[in-house]
Design a protein around this motif. Structure first.
Motif, mmCIF file in Angstrom:
data_model
loop_
_atom_site.group_PDB
_atom_site.id
_atom_site.type_symbol
_atom_site.label_atom_id
_atom_site.label_comp_id
_atom_site.label_asym_id
_atom_site.label_seq_id
_atom_site.Cartn_x
_atom_site.Cartn_y
_atom_site.Cartn_z
ATOM 1 N N GLU A 10 3.827 -19.129 0.712
ATOM 2 C CA GLU A 10 4.927 -19.934 -0.020
ATOM 3 C C GLU A 10 6.521 -19.572 0.594
ATOM 4 O O GLU A 10 7.192 -20.249 0.014
ATOM 5 N N HIS A 11 6.354 -18.626 1.384
ATOM 6 C CA HIS A 11 7.797 -18.021 2.197
ATOM 7 C C HIS A 11 8.709 -17.949 0.857
ATOM 8 O O HIS A 11 10.024 -18.689 0.791
ATOM 9 N N ARG A 12 8.323 -17.016 0.272
ATOM 10 C CA ARG A 12 9.124 -17.022 -1.122
ATOM 11 C C ARG A 12 9.540 -15.588 -1.076
ATOM 12 O O ARG A 12 9.322 -14.504 -0.784
ATOM 13 N N ARG A 13 11.016 -15.366 -1.724
ATOM 14 C CA ARG A 13 11.684 -14.119 -1.829
ATOM 15 C C ARG A 13 11.778 -13.867 -3.485
ATOM 16 O O ARG A 13 11.606 -14.634 -4.074
ATOM 17 N N LEU A 14 11.370 -12.648 -3.638
ATOM 18 C CA LEU A 14 11.432 -12.158 -5.237
ATOM 19 C C LEU A 14 12.683 -12.218 -5.533
ATOM 20 O O LEU A 14 13.657 -11.858 -4.983
ATOM 21 N N PRO A 15 12.810 -12.483 -6.715
ATOM 22 C CA PRO A 15 14.363 -12.372 -7.508
ATOM 23 C C PRO A 15 14.867 -10.887 -7.726
ATOM 24 O O PRO A 15 14.032 -9.982 -7.707
ATOM 25 N N LEU A 66 9.894 -4.655 -4.395
ATOM 26 C CA LEU A 66 8.911 -4.086 -4.898
ATOM 27 C C LEU A 66 9.259 -2.425 -5.071
ATOM 28 O O LEU A 66 8.653 -1.979 -6.143
ATOM 29 N N LEU A 67 9.988 -1.885 -4.237
ATOM 30 C CA LEU A 67 10.304 -0.531 -4.395
ATOM 31 C C LEU A 67 10.848 -0.361 -5.627
ATOM 32 O O LEU A 67 10.698 0.718 -6.291
ATOM 33 N N ALA A 68 11.957 -1.074 -5.701
ATOM 34 C CA ALA A 68 12.724 -1.036 -7.096
ATOM 35 C C ALA A 68 12.213 -1.261 -8.259
ATOM 36 O O ALA A 68 12.440 -0.897 -9.353
ATOM 37 N N GLN A 69 11.189 -2.207 -8.294
ATOM 38 C CA GLN A 69 10.407 -3.175 -9.464
ATOM 39 C C GLN A 69 9.044 -3.031 -9.271
ATOM 40 O O GLN A 69 8.528 -4.051 -9.031
ATOM 41 N N PRO A 70 8.297 -1.901 -8.965
ATOM 42 C CA PRO A 70 6.784 -1.765 -8.785
ATOM 43 C C PRO A 70 5.855 -2.887 -9.522
ATOM 44 O O PRO A 70 5.000 -3.378 -9.426
ATOM 45 N N ASP A 71 6.594 -3.094 -10.840
ATOM 46 C CA ASP A 71 5.938 -4.366 -11.863
ATOM 47 C C ASP A 71 5.825 -5.481 -11.130
ATOM 48 O O ASP A 71 4.909 -6.526 -11.725
ATOM 49 N N VAL A 72 6.489 -5.825 -10.037
ATOM 50 C CA VAL A 72 6.334 -7.291 -9.590
ATOM 51 C C VAL A 72 5.368 -7.454 -8.563
ATOM 52 O O VAL A 72 5.096 -8.325 -8.083
ATOM 53 N N PHE A 73 4.377 -6.321 -8.464
ATOM 54 C CA PHE A 73 3.145 -6.446 -7.466
ATOM 55 C C PHE A 73 2.193 -7.330 -8.134
ATOM 56 O O PHE A 73 1.710 -7.360 -9.411
ATOM 57 N N VAL A 74 1.895 -8.452 -7.449
ATOM 58 C CA VAL A 74 1.039 -9.340 -7.761
ATOM 59 C C VAL A 74 -0.042 -9.382 -6.724
ATOM 60 O O VAL A 74 0.447 -9.631 -5.626
ATOM 61 N N TYR A 75 -1.244 -8.989 -6.695
ATOM 62 C CA TYR A 75 -2.379 -8.814 -5.581
ATOM 63 C C TYR A 75 -2.292 -10.268 -4.885
ATOM 64 O O TYR A 75 -2.205 -10.002 -3.571
ATOM 65 N N ARG A 127 13.216 -10.925 7.500
ATOM 66 C CA ARG A 127 14.223 -10.580 6.339
ATOM 67 C C ARG A 127 13.636 -10.778 4.765
ATOM 68 O O ARG A 127 13.920 -10.030 4.137
ATOM 69 N N ALA A 128 12.872 -11.687 4.795
ATOM 70 C CA ALA A 128 12.295 -11.739 3.321
ATOM 71 C C ALA A 128 11.352 -10.947 3.114
ATOM 72 O O ALA A 128 11.432 -10.416 1.793
ATOM 73 N N TRP A 129 10.600 -10.510 4.382
ATOM 74 C CA TRP A 129 9.649 -9.286 4.077
ATOM 75 C C TRP A 129 10.304 -8.218 3.553
ATOM 76 O O TRP A 129 9.884 -7.379 2.641
ATOM 77 N N ALA A 130 11.504 -7.740 4.163
ATOM 78 C CA ALA A 130 12.223 -6.646 3.932
ATOM 79 C C ALA A 130 13.044 -6.702 2.722
ATOM 80 O O ALA A 130 12.766 -5.856 1.824
ATOM 81 N N HIS A 131 13.270 -7.880 2.495
ATOM 82 C CA HIS A 131 13.941 -8.156 0.828
ATOM 83 C C HIS A 131 12.644 -7.796 -0.184
ATOM 84 O O HIS A 131 13.159 -7.147 -1.054
ATOM 85 N N ASN A 132 11.888 -8.465 0.162
ATOM 86 C CA ASN A 132 10.770 -8.354 -1.207
ATOM 87 C C ASN A 132 10.229 -7.051 -1.081
ATOM 88 O O ASN A 132 9.857 -6.544 -2.078
ATOM 89 N N SER A 133 10.035 -6.252 0.352
ATOM 90 C CA SER A 133 9.658 -4.707 0.068
ATOM 91 C C SER A 133 10.598 -4.007 -0.608
ATOM 92 O O SER A 133 10.212 -3.111 -1.445
ATOM 93 N N ARG A 134 11.896 -4.319 -0.530
ATOM 94 C CA ARG A 134 12.906 -3.697 -1.327
ATOM 95 C C ARG A 134 12.810 -3.557 -2.887
ATOM 96 O O ARG A 134 13.017 -3.051 -3.643
ATOM 97 N N ASP A 166 0.655 -1.186 0.133
ATOM 98 C CA ASP A 166 -0.062 -0.059 0.048
ATOM 99 C C ASP A 166 0.720 1.151 0.113
ATOM 100 O O ASP A 166 0.739 1.956 -0.868
ATOM 101 N N GLY A 167 2.063 1.278 0.867
ATOM 102 C CA GLY A 167 2.709 2.340 1.063
ATOM 103 C C GLY A 167 3.500 2.537 -0.471
ATOM 104 O O GLY A 167 3.469 3.720 -0.940
ATOM 105 N N ILE A 168 4.227 1.494 -0.960
ATOM 106 C CA ILE A 168 4.756 1.749 -1.987
ATOM 107 C C ILE A 168 4.180 1.971 -3.168
ATOM 108 O O ILE A 168 4.518 2.888 -4.263
#
Length: 143
Positions: A138-143, A118-127, A109-116, A79-81
């Motif tokens: 899924e305890h998944r880290r975005l690439p 998303l900030l750098a690549q807003p197009d990775v947002f999937v609702y 740390r995964a949440w922090a990574h994924n947030s960073r 929401d913030g990003i």
């Protein structure tokens, strides 16, 4: 007496719980199951007023509602990003990200990574991932 030791007796107003009520519920979530909460309760509680409480709950591996709190942090971040920090203060968000990186365990740390990411690549947002719990489940880290 801590929230973990107290008994939770319900919310005065479930649509707008206090930080103390949310904390007490999180350590006794079976007392008021999520299925009995208002629709989209996760979206309702994922704002500025409760983010510090949600963050503390998500940082506690012993909290029974930790996954719910982490899910709410994903909603808060997205929401913030996605509103370019019109919805939430950028400074508060960054303090949470930095604290998660410094003091958090792997899910935080995964949440922090994924947030960073998303900030750098807003197009990775999937609702589904950010607002319906996909990244938590899924305890998944975005690439």
């Amino acid at each position: 007496m801590s929230a973990q030791d107290s008994t939770f007796h319900g919310f005065a107003n479930p649509v707008d719980p206090s930080p103390a009520e949310l904390r007490a519920w999180a350590y006794h979530p079976d007392s008021v199951p999520l299925t009995s909460m208002p629709q989209d309760w996760d979206l309702l509680v994922s704002g500025n007023r409760l983010v510090a409480t949600l963050f503390d709950l998500a940082m506690d591996p012993a909290c029974p509602a930790r996954r719910f709190a982490l899910h709410c942090l994903y909603i808060y971040a997205a929401d913030g990003i996605r509103t370019t920090f019109r919805a939430h203060p950028k400074r508060r968000f960054w303090k949470l990200v930095e604290r998660a990186e410094r003091d958090g365990d792997d899910p935080m740390r995964a949440w922090a990574h994924n947030s960073r990411v998303l900030l750098a690549q807003p197009d990775v947002f999937v609702y589904r991932d950010w607002c319906e719990g996909g990244l938590v489940r899924e305890h998944r880290r975005l690439p």
